[in-house]
Write an enzyme that holds these catalytic residues in place. Structure first.
Site, PDB file in Angstrom:
ATOM      1  N   ASP A 194       0.699  -1.262  -0.022  1.00 32.88           N
ATOM      2  CA  ASP A 194      -0.164  -0.091  -0.021  1.00 32.88           C
ATOM      3  C   ASP A 194       0.903   1.304   0.060  1.00 32.88           C
ATOM      4  O   ASP A 194       1.852   1.416   0.814  1.00 32.88           O
ATOM      5  CB  ASP A 194      -0.917  -0.017   1.305  1.00 32.88           C
ATOM      6  CG  ASP A 194      -1.625   1.298   1.436  1.00 32.88           C
ATOM      7  OD1 ASP A 194      -2.050   1.739   0.472  1.00 32.88           O
ATOM      8  OD2 ASP A 194      -1.892   1.814   2.672  1.00 32.88           O
TER       9      ASP A 194
ATOM     10  N   ASP B 189       0.500   5.183   0.351  1.00 32.52           N
ATOM     11  CA  ASP B 189      -0.517   6.129   0.394  1.00 32.52           C
ATOM     12  C   ASP B 189      -0.032   7.608   0.417  1.00 32.52           C
ATOM     13  O   ASP B 189       0.947   7.718   1.071  1.00 32.52           O
ATOM     14  CB  ASP B 189      -1.016   5.910   1.953  1.00 32.52           C
ATOM     15  CG  ASP B 189      -2.307   6.442   2.139  1.00 32.52           C
ATOM     16  OD1 ASP B 189      -2.334   7.857   2.224  1.00 32.52           O
ATOM     17  OD2 ASP B 189      -3.258   5.732   2.361  1.00 32.52           O
TER      18      ASP B 189
ATOM     19  N   ASP C 235       3.297   1.343   3.499  1.00 29.46           N
ATOM     20  CA  ASP C 235       2.543   1.167   4.957  1.00 29.46           C
ATOM     21  C   ASP C 235       3.007  -0.348   5.228  1.00 29.46           C
ATOM     22  O   ASP C 235       2.135  -1.533   4.918  1.00 29.46           O
ATOM     23  CB  ASP C 235       1.186   1.408   4.898  1.00 29.46           C
ATOM     24  CG  ASP C 235       0.340   1.248   6.187  1.00 29.46           C
ATOM     25  OD1 ASP C 235       1.166   0.539   6.982  1.00 29.46           O
ATOM     26  OD2 ASP C 235      -0.460   1.859   6.512  1.00 29.46           O
TER      27      ASP C 235
END
Ligand code: SF4
Ligand SMILES: [Zn+2]
Ligand SMILES: [Zn+2]
Lengths: 351, 417
Positions: free
Chosen positions: B127, B129, B324
């Site tokens: 991920d 972000d 992450d």
């Protein structure tokens, strides 16, 4: 299949191809009382004396004989040793023997892996066989460039050392196209645990119909020697209770388990705190399979603050002990933050 | 239908990662105003799903996955399963969820509680972000919304500038720069996955998250079976964490910056080592540092403004991927399903076949374009579907896809025609 008739099998008597050298000649453990085997039994006995009691990894393979004889003799010595250890049947002895025996094989493996580029196909095949068949891991050789071996990232990460030591973390390994690159020494280090377990497993599998009397008498005398050296642990203090975490360490020592570093520190600082003498402490530590008197003495003196500028180390807090997975909390631990508090608590309560 | 244990839903594109989703959604509903807003939004969502049903991603292990619905009333339903695409579609039309999630893991029994599900493995997910990138532009164009006085302030603040309340939330309004910065991270990640981890290109999928991020998914048997612990090791590698400089073939004394060459250690020249040596302009011959390179390193401190140690640390952080970690390590998480609407923006989670040309404000924006009235609380410029919009405070007449964006970002209220 690998072709036999090569003296290199003498160094790896745990391979089934090596074993074939003796089984095809109808060797049976039950026949060991036969005087023909006396010199081999002597050799095994000497090895155990060295490994288990004298703390020396000393062992020589006599390469002067014919290939067949070397391999046969080495396999038989290996089997005899396993049988003796099995019939001694004291866990710490088994552990200590296995540790040193596997260290012996480590040395051979490192030497052989580092010589692989001599184009000796047989040696190379034996090595791959060891890793592939025994440990289920495929080791590939990066040909033409030094002595690089590679193993799949996923296989690499099956080894706990990859998480325990920073140098062995994936980030500090060389990765390329899905493989971790390692040199011979590193490959062997990676498999240390497996090799050790393999020896222990072989010892456990020694189940002859009957133990030849020669072997039984040797293992009996080893047993006596051990029991005299290490009478069963009795660290009792009439006025205090032993913290469960310390009890657990005693249990490990009784079983001949090797202690991780934090456990050694916990035990040592605790013993120092309870005013145990150096001899009492050494008496405990010498049961560890990798015991070395000089190093242990040095470490204990360091922790006790008796060395140079070093400060005296206090018993680590329960929190720290918990972090190291060494806490085995029970009811008696209620409200304490340091194992040492239990020692005092009982004292006051009985006053 | 809710189980006892509710692992976190992928809230990676949520501003407040650890908030209780239920209560947050309830608040959203309050802010989104009345029942007519909700009805209108549900209609918009329905319209999209009806038209774009085929965009919803399904694979051949459909029935082994756990699904999760978040409804417009804020309720979350986990541990759902569907036999096939048709059944999923029917349930979407029936419940009209604001968000639809699907597990990266496959289970023997997806509807059971976590302990009894029978984990079979999980695709490998990364991920990336926007809020982890700490971009300068985000500090300018993002807004702070105060839940106390309902005021908006430019920038990312921890306290409302109007009433000083600390009950504030960040509203991210990613710009083109944000998206390019995210793409740089995606490319860094993909490079290391292909070169170092040997992951095959055709097993790797890149998705726009639907708001301010990208998800990367690897569908490969070996990685599918990786434990959390192994996934943590991948993360550490990708983040360049705890790299030991000695791996480069030399040692730096951190106190006096003196360099010692370690000529005896030969390391294979690839991975991090190769990347950093290349940055340093150092050559290797047969995997050993070239003799001529020795002088270059030893005198580095004299020829550069910065020390060698700092230079290398900086290079490492440049190559390090901003991901992450918790998302990759959690092998029970449910993720937004590709092809569904992200209720934080009204944009679609979309697979990117060409990350270079992908433009989320065009390629992930699909809700219809009949004209709708929105009462905006802020004025801002927007670019959606290749069109530019200037929103002013008060009533605006905008296409539906703009209205949905404003309402879901809590920047405006829908006004019944
Ligand atoms: S609570 Fe403290 S004293 Fe008790 S077992 Fe754990 S570490 Fe030892
Ligand atoms: Zn306010
Ligand atoms: Zn931006």
């Amino acid at each position: 299949m690998i072709r036999f008739g090569n003296k290199d099998f003498a160094r790896y008597p745990f391979l089934k191809e090596a074993l074939a050298y003796v089984t095809r000649n109808d060797f049976r453990l039950e026949d060991l009382d036969n005087p023909d085997y006396r010199h081999l039994i002597r050799k095994a006995e000497k090895k155990i004396q060295n490994f288990v009691f004298d703390g020396k990894i000393e062992y020589f393979i006599d390469y002067e004989k014919t290939h067949d004889t070397i391999v046969q003799e080495e396999v038989i010595v290996f089997l005899i040793s396993l049988l003796i250890i099995r019939s001694i049947s004291i866990e710490p002895v088994t552990k200590k023997y296995a540790l040193n025996e596997s260290m012996r094989f480590e040395k051979y493996l490192i030497a052989d892996l580092n010589n692989v580029n001599q184009n000796d196909k047989t040696v190379r095949d034996i090595l791959y066989k060891i890793f592939n068949e025994l440990f289920g891991t495929e080791i590939l050789l990066e040909r033409n460039i030094y002595n690089f071996f590679k193993i799949r990232i996923d296989d690499y990460l099956d080894h706990t050392i990859a998480y325990q030591e920073r140098e062995w973390n994936l980030i500090n390994r060389t990765l390329d196209k899905g493989f971790v690159y390692l040199d011979g020494t590193e490959i062997v280090r990676l498999f240390r645990n497996e090799l050790n377990l393999l020896i222990i497993d072989r010892i456990k599998k020694m189940n002859p119909e009957r133990i030849p009397s020669t072997i039984a008498s040797i293992s009996n005398s080893f047993k006596l020697q051990w029991e005299k050296l290490y009478p069963s642990i009795r660290i009792t203090n009439m006025h205090s209770i032993t913290p469960p975490c310390i009890d657990h360490i005693y249990e490990l020592i009784k079983k001949g388990e090797n202690l991780p570093h934090p456990a050694r520190v916990l035990l040592a600082t605790f013993l120092i705190y309870t005013n145990k003498s150096f001899d009492e402490m050494l008496n405990l530590f010498k049961r560890l399979p990798d015991y070395n008197e000089q190093i242990t003495r040095y470490q204990l003196e360091h922790l006790a603050g008796k060395r140079g500028l070093s400060k005296r180390y206090f018993v680590p807090s329960c929190e720290k002990v918990k972090l190291n997975n060494l806490c085995f909390e029970t009811k008696i631990c209620q409200g304490i933050t340091n194992p040492s508090q239990l020692v005092n608590r009982k004292k006051y309560e009985t006053l | 239908m809710n189980g006892q244990t509710i692992p976190p839903i992928d809230t990676s594109d949520n501003n407040s990662k650890n908030h209780d989703l239920t209560s947050k959604s309830d608040e959203n509903m309050k802010e989104n105003g009345n029942g007519s807003t909700r009805l209108w939004l549900e209609n918009m969502f329905k319209k999209y799903y009806f038209k774009s049903n085929s965009n919803i991603e399904t694979d051949s292990f459909f029935s082994e996955r756990e699904f999760g619905f978040k409804l417009f009333d804020g309720k979350i339903r986990r541990h759902l399963t569907f036999r096939d695409h048709k059944e999923l579609f029917a349930n979407i039309m029936r419940y009209v969820p604001s968000d639809i999630y699907c597990s990266s893991a496959r289970y023997q029994n997806p509807t059971a509680n976590m302990e009894d599900k029978g984990w079979k493995g999980s695709d490998l997910i990364f991920d990336i972000d926007g809020k982890d990138l700490n971009l300068a532009c985000a500090k300018v164009h993002n807004l702070t919304h105060c839940k106390q006085c309902n005021g908006f302030t430019n920038g990312i603040l921890s306290k409302c500038s109007i009433c000083e309340s600390s009950l504030v939330e960040m509203i991210d309004l990613p710009c083109k720069k944000c998206i390019s910065a995210l793409k740089v991270e995606v490319n860094k990640l993909v490079t290391i996955l292909l070169d170092d981890f040997g992951i095959k290109k055709d097993t790797l999928y890149i998705y726009f998250s639907g708001n301010n991020g990208f998800h990367i998914k690897v569908v490969d048997d070996v990685f599918f079976n990786s434990s959390s612990q192994k996934r943590r090791a991948y993360i550490q590698y990708l983040q360049g964490k705890d790299f030991i400089i000695d791996n480069l073939g030399f040692k730096i004394n951190k106190i006096n910056n003196e360099v010692t060459i370690l000529p005896n250690k030969t390391l294979f020249n690839s991975g991090w080592r190769a990347r950093i040596l290349h940055e340093l302009g150092l050559k290797t011959r047969n995997h050993k540092l070239d003799e001529r390179s020795f002088n270059k390193i030893i005198h580095f401190n004299n020829t550069h403004e910065t020390t060698l140690y700092h230079y290398i640390s900086e290079k490492i952080s440049n190559f390090a991927v901003r991901i992450d970690p918790s998302v990759t390590m959690d092998v029970h998480r449910i993720f937004r399903l590709s092809g569904t609407i992200n209720s934080k923006s009204g944009l679609i989670k979309t697979v990117c076949n060409n990350i270079q040309t992908f433009d989320p404000f065009v390629d992930a924006c699909v809700v219809g374009d009949s004209i709708t009235k929105v009462n905006s609380k802020v004025s801002l410029k927007l670019s959606l579907n290749n069109r530019r919009f200037e929103i002013k405070v008060g009533i605006n007449r905008v296409p539906e896809f703009v209205a949905v964006y404003l309402v879901l970002k809590h920047l405006g209220d829908y006004i019944d025609a």
